[in-house]
Design a protein around this motif. Structure first.
Motif, PDB file in Angstrom:
ATOM      1  N   LYS A   1       0.883  -1.055   0.037  1.00  9.85           N
ATOM      2  CA  LYS A   1       0.076   0.153   0.088  1.00  9.85           C
ATOM      3  C   LYS A   1       1.087   1.129   0.061  1.00  9.85           C
ATOM      4  N   GLU A   2       0.413   2.315  -0.746  1.00  7.40           N
ATOM      5  CA  GLU A   2       1.180   3.591  -0.678  1.00  7.40           C
ATOM      6  C   GLU A   2       0.007   4.846  -0.992  1.00  7.40           C
ATOM      7  N   LYS A   3       0.160   5.628   0.023  1.00  3.09           N
ATOM      8  CA  LYS A   3      -0.772   6.656  -0.304  1.00  3.09           C
ATOM      9  C   LYS A   3      -0.072   8.159  -0.429  1.00  3.09           C
ATOM     10  N   MET A   4      -0.144   8.861  -1.124  1.00  4.39           N
ATOM     11  CA  MET A   4       0.391  10.026  -1.451  1.00  4.39           C
ATOM     12  C   MET A   4      -0.689  11.289  -1.832  1.00  4.39           C
ATOM     13  N   ASN A   5      -0.647  12.323  -0.892  1.00  4.91           N
ATOM     14  CA  ASN A   5      -1.686  13.346  -1.372  1.00  4.91           C
ATOM     15  C   ASN A   5      -0.742  14.861  -1.307  1.00  4.91           C
ATOM     16  N   ALA A   6      -0.419  15.013  -2.452  1.00  3.84           N
ATOM     17  CA  ALA A   6       0.231  16.395  -2.602  1.00  3.84           C
ATOM     18  C   ALA A   6      -0.621  17.208  -3.258  1.00  3.84           C
ATOM     19  N   LEU A   7      -0.235  18.631  -3.489  1.00  8.65           N
ATOM     20  CA  LEU A   7      -1.002  19.697  -4.031  1.00  8.65           C
ATOM     21  C   LEU A   7      -1.413  19.244  -5.496  1.00  8.65           C
ATOM     22  N   ILE A   8      -0.480  18.938  -6.280  1.00 10.21           N
ATOM     23  CA  ILE A   8      -0.891  18.760  -7.603  1.00 10.21           C
ATOM     24  C   ILE A   8      -0.799  17.270  -8.132  1.00 10.21           C
ATOM     25  N   ALA A   9      -0.608  16.429  -7.049  1.00  9.28           N
ATOM     26  CA  ALA A   9      -0.347  14.903  -7.435  1.00  9.28           C
ATOM     27  C   ALA A   9      -0.954  14.179  -6.429  1.00  9.28           C
ATOM     28  N   ALA A  10      -1.681  12.947  -6.576  1.00 10.70           N
ATOM     29  CA  ALA A  10      -2.253  12.085  -5.592  1.00 10.70           C
ATOM     30  C   ALA A  10      -2.085  10.779  -5.971  1.00 10.70           C
ATOM     31  N   SER A  11      -2.046   9.734  -5.179  1.00 14.01           N
ATOM     32  CA  SER A  11      -2.224   8.393  -5.267  1.00 14.01           C
ATOM     33  C   SER A  11      -2.792   7.507  -4.078  1.00 14.01           C
ATOM     34  N   ASN A  12      -3.596   6.918  -4.446  1.00 11.73           N
ATOM     35  CA  ASN A  12      -3.910   5.841  -3.154  1.00 11.73           C
ATOM     36  C   ASN A  12      -3.965   4.417  -4.050  1.00 11.73           C
ATOM     37  N   PHE A  13      -2.827   3.701  -3.499  1.00 12.94           N
ATOM     38  CA  PHE A  13      -2.465   2.435  -4.251  1.00 12.94           C
ATOM     39  C   PHE A  13      -2.518   1.374  -3.540  1.00 12.94           C
ATOM     40  N   THR A  14      -3.161   0.242  -3.863  1.00 12.61           N
ATOM     41  CA  THR A  14      -3.002  -1.150  -3.209  1.00 12.61           C
ATOM     42  C   THR A  14      -2.993  -2.192  -3.886  1.00 12.61           C
ATOM     43  N   GLN A  15      -1.823  -2.761  -4.029  1.00 11.13           N
ATOM     44  CA  GLN A  15      -1.487  -3.870  -5.061  1.00 11.13           C
ATOM     45  C   GLN A  15      -1.477  -5.011  -4.086  1.00 11.13           C
ATOM     46  N   HIS A  16      -2.337  -5.994  -4.259  1.00  7.58           N
ATOM     47  CA  HIS A  16      -2.416  -7.474  -3.559  1.00  7.58           C
ATOM     48  C   HIS A  16      -1.815  -8.454  -4.064  1.00  7.58           C
ATOM     49  N   PHE A  17      -1.048  -9.522  -3.382  1.00  9.50           N
ATOM     50  CA  PHE A  17      -0.739 -10.605  -3.995  1.00  9.50           C
ATOM     51  C   PHE A  17      -1.526 -11.717  -3.433  1.00  9.50           C
ATOM     52  N   GLY A  18      -1.829 -12.880  -4.176  1.00  7.71           N
ATOM     53  CA  GLY A  18      -2.618 -13.684  -3.426  1.00  7.71           C
ATOM     54  C   GLY A  18      -3.122 -14.928  -4.514  1.00  7.71           C
ATOM     55  N   GLN A  19      -4.155 -15.640  -4.229  1.00 11.72           N
ATOM     56  CA  GLN A  19      -4.389 -16.824  -5.004  1.00 11.72           C
ATOM     57  C   GLN A  19      -5.808 -16.806  -5.593  1.00 11.72           C
ATOM     58  N   TYR A  20      -5.786 -17.511  -6.930  1.00 12.54           N
ATOM     59  CA  TYR A  20      -6.949 -17.456  -7.906  1.00 12.54           C
ATOM     60  C   TYR A  20      -7.595 -18.847  -7.721  1.00 12.54           C
TER      61      TYR A  20
ATOM     62  N   TRP B   1      -1.211 -18.529  -7.895  1.00 15.01           N
ATOM     63  CA  TRP B   1      -0.653 -17.000  -7.454  1.00 15.01           C
ATOM     64  C   TRP B   1      -0.947 -16.066  -8.422  1.00 15.01           C
ATOM     65  N   GLY B   2      -1.157 -14.762  -8.271  1.00 16.16           N
ATOM     66  CA  GLY B   2      -1.261 -13.717  -9.051  1.00 16.16           C
ATOM     67  C   GLY B   2      -1.480 -12.356  -8.000  1.00 16.16           C
ATOM     68  N   PHE B   3      -1.944 -11.316  -9.018  1.00 15.54           N
ATOM     69  CA  PHE B   3      -1.958 -10.088  -8.407  1.00 15.54           C
ATOM     70  C   PHE B   3      -3.270  -9.580  -8.721  1.00 15.54           C
ATOM     71  N   CYS B   4      -3.601  -8.480  -7.645  1.00 18.69           N
ATOM     72  CA  CYS B   4      -4.815  -7.685  -7.996  1.00 18.69           C
ATOM     73  C   CYS B   4      -4.477  -6.286  -7.468  1.00 18.69           C
ATOM     74  N   GLU B   5      -5.142  -5.270  -7.875  1.00 19.21           N
ATOM     75  CA  GLU B   5      -4.952  -4.004  -7.668  1.00 19.21           C
ATOM     76  C   GLU B   5      -6.092  -2.834  -7.814  1.00 19.21           C
ATOM     77  N   ASP B   6      -5.933  -1.944  -6.738  1.00 15.74           N
ATOM     78  CA  ASP B   6      -6.991  -1.037  -6.614  1.00 15.74           C
ATOM     79  C   ASP B   6      -6.127   0.524  -6.592  1.00 15.74           C
ATOM     80  N   HIS B   7      -6.406   1.343  -7.407  1.00 22.47           N
ATOM     81  CA  HIS B   7      -5.686   2.270  -7.735  1.00 22.47           C
ATOM     82  C   HIS B   7      -6.370   3.763  -8.162  1.00 22.47           C
ATOM     83  N   TYR B   8      -6.362   4.565  -7.182  1.00 23.05           N
ATOM     84  CA  TYR B   8      -6.621   5.932  -7.675  1.00 23.05           C
ATOM     85  C   TYR B   8      -5.439   6.949  -7.856  1.00 23.05           C
ATOM     86  N   ALA B   9      -5.618   7.488  -8.850  1.00 20.48           N
ATOM     87  CA  ALA B   9      -4.318   8.675  -9.290  1.00 20.48           C
ATOM     88  C   ALA B   9      -4.911   9.940  -9.666  1.00 20.48           C
TER      89      ALA B   9
END
Length: 340
Positions: A294-313, A330-338
């Motif tokens: 997970k990584e969250k960044m909220n600046a004046l001109i840019a922002a990101s709310n990023f979650t990349q999961h690893f897990g099983q299908y 095994w694989g990845f899933c992701e939920d991302h706002y930018a």
């Protein structure tokens, strides 16, 4: 239809659609970039507004690795993470360079390189269409070392797509999954041989004049089936769906297009399963997260709310002549706002 070698044509407009043989060069500086009110923008604006990123995943039941280089011009970011399913050991490393210093991504999907340097940390991807390989080299100050060679020579059939983004922009993305790879990963005083652990690789090469504010959900798999065939898929919703999509699966390198995919999940309950179903009925899957970055960044001109999961299908993939069952691959899933 002949595949163009350049994405932007002589009228300053991109070619849209799916390109069976990819694109040689993303000549973005030839794009006729304008404001929503049709005012022409110059070369400086083109350089600043053009975003690029690459992600490479290495996956086996014994080791999962995620590596990314992101160039947003106002800053660049690089992350590396490693997870061992058996022991549940997890390490992640993230670096930021203001103004994208010491960061380079060539506009060549199948040639050139992408490199990021900060201090004693260095990450580099180098593709060569002549040899049909993509090299991955990682050296981190904490002692992590990754040397991998991805096979893009035999049965290489990437999904290359260009779609509209907002009123005046566009996105080009090239995805490939379930690629054979070889090399070594050194982590926690242990050496993993990628061939021995039957690791497969995925590549996400993306760029463009993207929406100022966007989001996406994403699913990715690379595995070896019980009969020895390689299976991979790339599924997404929310970002490249203006006329086409970036949904596809690969079976022993053969590309099979997939229709729109619906992602059902609870963003605020990150350990609960995801459901994925495609409109054409091919994809009927459940993803169970085992960990995340997970990584969250909220600046004046840019922002990101990023979650990349690893897990099983788990679930089924319905093809015209067979049904493939997944049972914990095994694989990845992701939920991302930018906002960029």
């Amino acid at each position: 239809m002949t595949t163009p070698s350049l994405l932007i044509n002589t009228n300053g407009q991109p070619s849209y659609g799916v390109f069976p043989h990819s694109i040689e060069r993303i000549n973005y500086m030839d794009f006729d970039l304008r404001t929503p009110m049709d005012r022409k923008l110059g070369n400086l604006a083109k350089r600043i507004k053009f975003n690029q990123f690459q992600f490479i995943g290495l996956i086996s039941p014994e080791l999962i690795v995620g590596i990314a280089i992101v160039d947003l011009k106002i800053a660049s970011n690089c992350f590396v993470y490693l997870y061992e399913p058996k022991s549940q050991q997890f390490d992640e490393f993230s670096f930021i360079q203001p103004l994208a210093m010491r960061t380079q991504i060539d506009p060549l999907p199948n040639d050139g390189q992408a490199c990021f340097h900060k201090g004693k940390n260095r990450v580099c991807f180098k593709a060569d269409s002549q040899t049909g390989t993509r090299e991955v080299q990682v050296r981190l100050a904490k002692g992590i070392s990754i040397n991998a060679t991805l096979d893009e020579n035999n049965n290489y059939n990437p999904l290359a797509v260009c779609s509209r983004a907002g009123y005046q922009g566009w996105v080009f993305t090239q995805k490939s999954n379930a690629l054979n790879c070889k090399g070594q990963v050194q982590w926690k005083n242990k050496t993993y041989d990628l061939e021995s652990i039957q690791a497969l690789a995925s590549v996400d090469w993306s760029c463009g004049f993207m929406r100022r504010e966007t989001f996406w959900n994403w699913g990715s798999l690379s595995c070896t089936l019980r009969d020895g065939r390689r299976l991979g898929f790339n599924l997404a919703a929310g970002v490249n769906e203006t006329g086409t999509s970036e949904n596809a699966l690969w079976l022993n390198g053969k590309l099979i297009k997939v229709d729109m995919v619906d992602f059902q999940f609870d963003r605020y309950q990150p350990n609960t399963p995801w459901e994925m179903h495609s409109n054409d009925g091919i994809i009927q899957l459940r993803f169970e997260p085992k960990g995340q970055r997970k990584e969250k960044m909220n600046a004046l001109i840019a922002a990101s709310n990023f979650t990349q999961h690893f897990g099983q299908y788990y679930g089924e993939i319905h093809l015209p002549d067979e049904i493939i069952t997944l049972n914990g691959e095994w694989g990845f899933c992701e939920d991302h706002y930018a906002k960029w």
